[in-house]
Write an enzyme that holds these catalytic residues in place. Structure first.
Site, PDB file in Angstrom:
ATOM      1  N   ASP A  73       0.851  -1.187   0.000  1.00 34.54           N
ATOM      2  CA  ASP A  73       0.000   0.000   0.000  1.00 34.54           C
ATOM      3  C   ASP A  73       0.891   1.243   0.000  1.00 34.54           C
ATOM      4  OD1 ASP A  73      -1.941  -1.905   0.419  1.00 34.54           O
ATOM      5  OD2 ASP A  73      -2.744  -1.022   2.254  1.00 34.54           O
ATOM      6  N   HIS A 130       5.639  -6.949  -0.132  1.00 36.04           N
ATOM      7  CA  HIS A 130       5.389  -8.301  -0.628  1.00 36.04           C
ATOM      8  C   HIS A 130       6.070  -8.551  -1.966  1.00 36.04           C
ATOM      9  CE1 HIS A 130       1.966  -9.204   2.246  1.00 36.04           C
ATOM     10  NE2 HIS A 130       2.176  -7.915   2.435  1.00 36.04           N
ATOM     11  N   SER A 157       8.436   5.096   4.976  1.00 40.15           N
ATOM     12  CA  SER A 157       9.484   4.292   4.357  1.00 40.15           C
ATOM     13  C   SER A 157       9.244   4.204   2.858  1.00 40.15           C
ATOM     14  CB  SER A 157       9.503   2.888   4.964  1.00 40.15           C
ATOM     15  OG  SER A 157       9.463   2.956   6.376  1.00 40.15           O
TER      16      SER A 157
END
Length: 302
Positions: free
Chosen positions: A113, A169, A256
């Site tokens: 996301d 991921h 991040s």
């Protein structure tokens, strides 16, 4: 004020920034910049704050954070009362049903996301940080032979705000090599900071690895730490096969960034993301969402 593009609504929205006033002060005022260089960007400052956020006393920050930033807790694995600290909440896992992984294996999916920029046909020595600021992939990973593989390829920059789901991921099935770690500073990765600190990504703490994907060639993953990010945690097992959508790792507290590099002629980015990047706007995406396609794949439509 940070404006980004919402793909779902096809509208521009204003980002609600955690610690916005402090961030502006640190990166725009003379006193703030001096404190930034002397203290804030240092490992010790982020490590100390990270230590506090790992303690049970920090749990009192969870409810106000959820309220202030409208965090959807209906999609998390744990209930609010079950989090042991603020960091435990921050790198929360989601229910499997919370995100849909695009089924077509030739579709390029988002690794998490966040807000994404996409650059195609890249110049390794003039990668775009923000308008007017560039950096070099060679300097970023400190490995010239590997960097050369991505000349004229594609670069994706996914920025994770503190309010976002903070796990990242794999975009495809395949095998990932071991991670190389590079020490560095802890500047914010917010656009305010990116407009002030030259070669910020090359200054910050970062980790990189080569992912041998089944459909998109050798993909270079680079995770970049930031202010208050005490740790970048890799949860995958090197040299073991993974499936599309499997978790690679997570960040502890702070904004991040994950940067992906693709070799030439491997992917085509969806038109809306490419167009918004050219206009200077990030596009908001979710884990598993289609953001492009394999070149020469079964589905070349955007």
């Amino acid at each position: 004020m940070i404006k980004y593009y919402n793909r779902k609504n096809k509208t521009y929205e204003i980002e609600k920034v955690a610690g916005e006033k402090v961030l502006e002060w640190a990166y725009t005022s003379p006193i703030g910049m001096k404190l930034l260089e002397a203290v804030i960007k240092k490992k010790m400052a982020s490590s100390l704050y990270g230590w506090y956020l790992d303690r049970g006393i920090s749990k009192k920050k969870v409810n106000p954070f959820i309220r202030n930033f409208n965090i959807d807790m209906s999609i998390t694995e744990k209930e609010i009362k079950d989090y042991l600290s603020f960091n435990d909440f921050f790198y929360r896992k989601l229910k499997p049903s919370a995100r849909t992984i695009a089924a077509d294996p030739t579709s390029l999916i988002s690794l998490g996301d966040g807000r994404v920029f996409a650059y195609e046909n890249i110049d390794l020595d003039r990668l775009v940080q923000v308008k007017g600021f560039t950096y070099s992939l060679r300097e970023l990973i400190k490995n010239d032979p590997i960097a050369e593989k991505y000349s004229k390829g594609t670069c994706l920059i996914l920025r994770l705000c503190p309010t976002d789901y903070h796990r990242f991921h794999f975009i495809d099935s395949g095998i990932c090599e071991a991670t190389t770690k590079i020490k560095g500073a802890y500047y914010s990765v917010n656009p305010v900071a990116l407009q002030k600190v030259q070669k910020l990504f090359c200054e910050n703490k970062r980790e990189w690895s080569i992912f041998h994907s089944d459909h998109f060639g050798d993909v270079l993953y680079i995770e970049v730490g930031a202010t208050c990010v005490g740790s970048i945690i890799q949860t995958y097992a090197p040299q073991k096969r993974v499936n599309r959508g499997d978790e690679k790792g997570y960040f502890k507290y702070g904004g991040s960034t994950v940067i992906l590099f693709f070799e030439p002629n491997k992917v085509k980015i969806d038109d809306d993301i490419a167009e918004q990047t050219q206009l200077g706007y990030e596009s908001y995406v979710l884990l598993g969402e289609k953001i492009g396609v394999k070149k020469g794949g079964l589905n070349m439509e955007n």
